[in-house]
Design a protein around this motif. Structure first.
Motif, PDB file in Angstrom:
ATOM      1  N   TYR A   8       0.839  -1.190   0.000  1.00 54.97           N
ATOM      2  CA  TYR A   8       0.000   0.000   0.000  1.00 54.97           C
ATOM      3  C   TYR A   8       0.870   1.235   0.000  1.00 54.97           C
ATOM      4  O   TYR A   8       1.908   1.273   0.647  1.00 54.97           O
ATOM      5  N   LYS A  11      -0.610   8.744   1.550  1.00 54.25           N
ATOM      6  CA  LYS A  11       0.015  10.060   1.470  1.00 54.25           C
ATOM      7  C   LYS A  11       1.204  10.174   2.419  1.00 54.25           C
ATOM      8  O   LYS A  11       2.150  10.893   2.147  1.00 54.25           O
ATOM      9  N   ALA A  12       1.144   9.445   3.523  1.00 54.03           N
ATOM     10  CA  ALA A  12       2.157   9.620   4.569  1.00 54.03           C
ATOM     11  C   ALA A  12       3.178   8.486   4.647  1.00 54.03           C
ATOM     12  O   ALA A  12       4.299   8.690   5.124  1.00 54.03           O
ATOM     13  N   LYS A  13       2.765   7.297   4.194  1.00 49.47           N
ATOM     14  CA  LYS A  13       3.636   6.128   4.388  1.00 49.47           C
ATOM     15  C   LYS A  13       3.509   5.131   3.249  1.00 49.47           C
ATOM     16  O   LYS A  13       2.536   5.146   2.506  1.00 49.47           O
ATOM     17  N   HIS A  68       0.858  -3.319  16.762  1.00 43.82           N
ATOM     18  CA  HIS A  68       1.528  -3.996  15.643  1.00 43.82           C
ATOM     19  C   HIS A  68       3.046  -3.826  15.700  1.00 43.82           C
ATOM     20  O   HIS A  68       3.772  -4.471  14.955  1.00 43.82           O
ATOM     21  N   ARG A  81       3.867  -5.918  12.618  1.00 49.88           N
ATOM     22  CA  ARG A  81       3.113  -7.102  12.189  1.00 49.88           C
ATOM     23  C   ARG A  81       2.086  -6.651  11.152  1.00 49.88           C
ATOM     24  O   ARG A  81       1.398  -5.647  11.357  1.00 49.88           O
ATOM     25  N   ALA A  83      -1.266  -6.439   9.554  1.00 51.11           N
ATOM     26  CA  ALA A  83      -2.601  -6.619  10.135  1.00 51.11           C
ATOM     27  C   ALA A  83      -3.663  -6.535   9.052  1.00 51.11           C
ATOM     28  O   ALA A  83      -3.422  -6.058   7.951  1.00 51.11           O
ATOM     29  N   LYS A 123     -13.010   5.362   7.615  1.00 51.48           N
ATOM     30  CA  LYS A 123     -11.784   5.684   6.874  1.00 51.48           C
ATOM     31  C   LYS A 123     -12.025   5.468   5.386  1.00 51.48           C
ATOM     32  O   LYS A 123     -11.962   4.356   4.889  1.00 51.48           O
ATOM     33  N   GLU A 179      -5.643   3.923  14.685  1.00 51.30           N
ATOM     34  CA  GLU A 179      -6.288   2.937  13.826  1.00 51.30           C
ATOM     35  C   GLU A 179      -6.071   1.574  14.472  1.00 51.30           C
ATOM     36  O   GLU A 179      -5.100   1.376  15.185  1.00 51.30           O
ATOM     37  N   ASP A 191      -0.841   1.328  12.394  1.00 46.93           N
ATOM     38  CA  ASP A 191      -0.533   2.619  11.768  1.00 46.93           C
ATOM     39  C   ASP A 191       0.490   3.400  12.589  1.00 46.93           C
ATOM     40  O   ASP A 191       1.513   2.831  12.950  1.00 46.93           O
TER      41      ASP A 191
HETATM   42  N1  LIG Z   1       0.359  -3.138  10.590  1.00 43.99           N
HETATM   43  C1  LIG Z   1      -0.400  -2.790   9.556  1.00 43.99           C
HETATM   44  N2  LIG Z   1      -0.955  -3.750   8.772  1.00 43.99           N
HETATM   45  C2  LIG Z   1      -1.718  -3.424   7.707  1.00 43.99           C
HETATM   46  N3  LIG Z   1      -1.982  -2.161   7.327  1.00 43.99           N
HETATM   47  C3  LIG Z   1      -1.455  -1.158   8.081  1.00 43.99           C
HETATM   48  C4  LIG Z   1      -0.638  -1.419   9.216  1.00 43.99           C
HETATM   49  N4  LIG Z   1      -0.271  -0.227   9.754  1.00 43.99           N
HETATM   50  C5  LIG Z   1      -0.825   0.719   8.979  1.00 43.99           C
HETATM   51  N5  LIG Z   1      -1.544   0.189   7.983  1.00 43.99           N
HETATM   52  C6  LIG Z   1      -2.266   0.902   6.906  1.00 43.99           C
HETATM   53  O1  LIG Z   1      -1.282   1.421   6.041  1.00 43.99           O
HETATM   54  C7  LIG Z   1      -1.705   2.683   5.519  1.00 43.99           C
HETATM   55  C8  LIG Z   1      -0.651   3.721   5.812  1.00 43.99           C
HETATM   56  O2  LIG Z   1      -0.570   4.632   4.817  1.00 43.99           O
HETATM   57  P1  LIG Z   1      -0.979   6.150   4.957  1.00 43.99           P
HETATM   58  O3  LIG Z   1      -1.244   6.534   6.360  1.00 43.99           O
HETATM   59  O4  LIG Z   1       0.023   6.899   4.187  1.00 43.99           O
HETATM   60  O5  LIG Z   1      -2.305   6.146   4.091  1.00 43.99           O
HETATM   61  P2  LIG Z   1      -3.831   6.348   4.412  1.00 43.99           P
HETATM   62  O6  LIG Z   1      -4.080   6.411   5.870  1.00 43.99           O
HETATM   63  O7  LIG Z   1      -4.616   5.368   3.612  1.00 43.99           O
HETATM   64  O8  LIG Z   1      -4.136   7.699   3.794  1.00 43.99           O
HETATM   65  P3  LIG Z   1      -3.689   9.087   4.317  1.00 43.99           P
HETATM   66  O9  LIG Z   1      -2.827   9.510   3.207  1.00 43.99           O
HETATM   67  O10 LIG Z   1      -4.974   9.822   4.441  1.00 43.99           O
HETATM   68  O11 LIG Z   1      -2.982   8.898   5.628  1.00 43.99           O
HETATM   69  C9  LIG Z   1      -3.024   3.013   6.187  1.00 43.99           C
HETATM   70  O12 LIG Z   1      -4.080   2.710   5.310  1.00 43.99           O
HETATM   71  C10 LIG Z   1      -3.064   2.070   7.392  1.00 43.99           C
HETATM   72  O13 LIG Z   1      -4.368   1.689   7.742  1.00 43.99           O
END
Ligand SMILES: Nc1ncnc2c1ncn2[C@@H]1O[C@H](COP(=O)(O)OP(=O)(O)OP(=O)(O)O)[C@@H](O)[C@H]1O
Ligand SMILES: [Mg+2]
Length: 247
Positions: A8, A11-13, A68, A81, A83, A123, A179, A191
């Protein structure tokens, strides 16, 4: 590491699947506000956010909260981990701020709430992360009532832990977003918890969080605040010992 798969990119990660239920979360240098309408690249922000989030997850873990988090990999990378994410944003508020003031104009900014409020958002970028009732989430079969109870008590426990953690360091925790997701059959916090997802102010009322950027501060000013926040929370203590989690 030739078989690392990106799961995935937000915007942030970025999230990479490392296999065996393990993932790498890489924090970007980008900062966005107003659902991406304001955006800036701030070199160094990713490293600071990865460190802040790692340290705060360690504090939660030390206090018995399931998360996680595994270890800090160095740079802007955190090992977690993998998730099954639940598409909810859980917000806990101690003082009135932000969207709460818009929906309830009788409240004054930074008014202390008589007790913390746990708030749910769906979300969904398309829908604009709308505020929802727990009933909505249950009707949509995102969660059932027992999971809602679990989420709510987890959120309030985290609030107590973080409130006293910041209080001891001279900071006031206004609100934060978490989250949650499933690892096997366990509900865990996923997250990040960083300057992007909390509001904290010092004794002078100055923000050490993304509110600065929302209010028009430059990326550089935001970076200075995140440096301060990182110094205050400290360095991650659980640094991954092996570069490759599979070895
Ligand atoms: N341990 C994990 N397992 C699975 N997914 C995860 C885990 N930790 C974080 N995530 C997911 O990975 C994504 C992190 O990316 P990011 O925060 O950049 O995007 P976003 O939350 O979809 O959008 P935004 O750009 O609005 O933050 C999130 O969708 C988050 O729910
Ligand atoms: Mg996000």
């Amino acid at each position: 590491m030739g078989n690392v798969v990106i799961v995935y990119e937000g915007k942030a990660k970025k999230l990479f699947d490392l296999g065996n239920g393990v993932a790498r979360l890489v924090f970007k240098d980008e900062v966005t506000a107003f659902n991406g309408a304001r955006r800036e690249v701030v070199p160094g922000k990713g490293v600071l956010s990865a460190k802040i989030s790692s340290r705060l997850f360690e504090v939660l873990d030390d206090n018995g909260i399931p998360t996680h988090y595994m270890c800090y990999e160095g740079g802007a990378s955190v090992r977690v981990r993998l998730a099954k994410a639940i598409p909810l944003e859980v917000i806990v508020r101690n003082y009135a701020y932000g969207s709460m003031l818009k929906r309830m104009p009788l409240l004054k900014k930074l008014m202390k709430l008589s007790k913390p409020i746990v708030e749910l958002h769906f979300k969904s970028d398309e829908a604009g992360d709308p505020l929802i009732l727990p009933e909505d989430a249950v009707e949509a079969k995102i969660i059932d009532w027992s999971v809602w109870d679990e989420i709510k008590s987890l959120a309030l426990k985290i609030n107590s832990i973080l409130t006293s953690f910041f209080e001891r360091r001279g900071l006031k925790l206004i609100d934060f977003k978490i989250e949650v997701g499933w690892v096997d059959d366990r509900l865990v916090v996923i997250d990040e918890i960083s300057g992007d997802t909390i509001r904290v102010i010092d004794e002078k009322g100055e923000h050490l969080d993304k509110e600065l950027f929302r209010k028009g501060a430059s990326g550089k000013q935001l970076l200075e605040a995140y440096k301060r926040l990182q110094m205050i929370v400290g360095e991650p203590e659980r640094v991954c010992s092996n570069a490759d989690p599979q070895s």
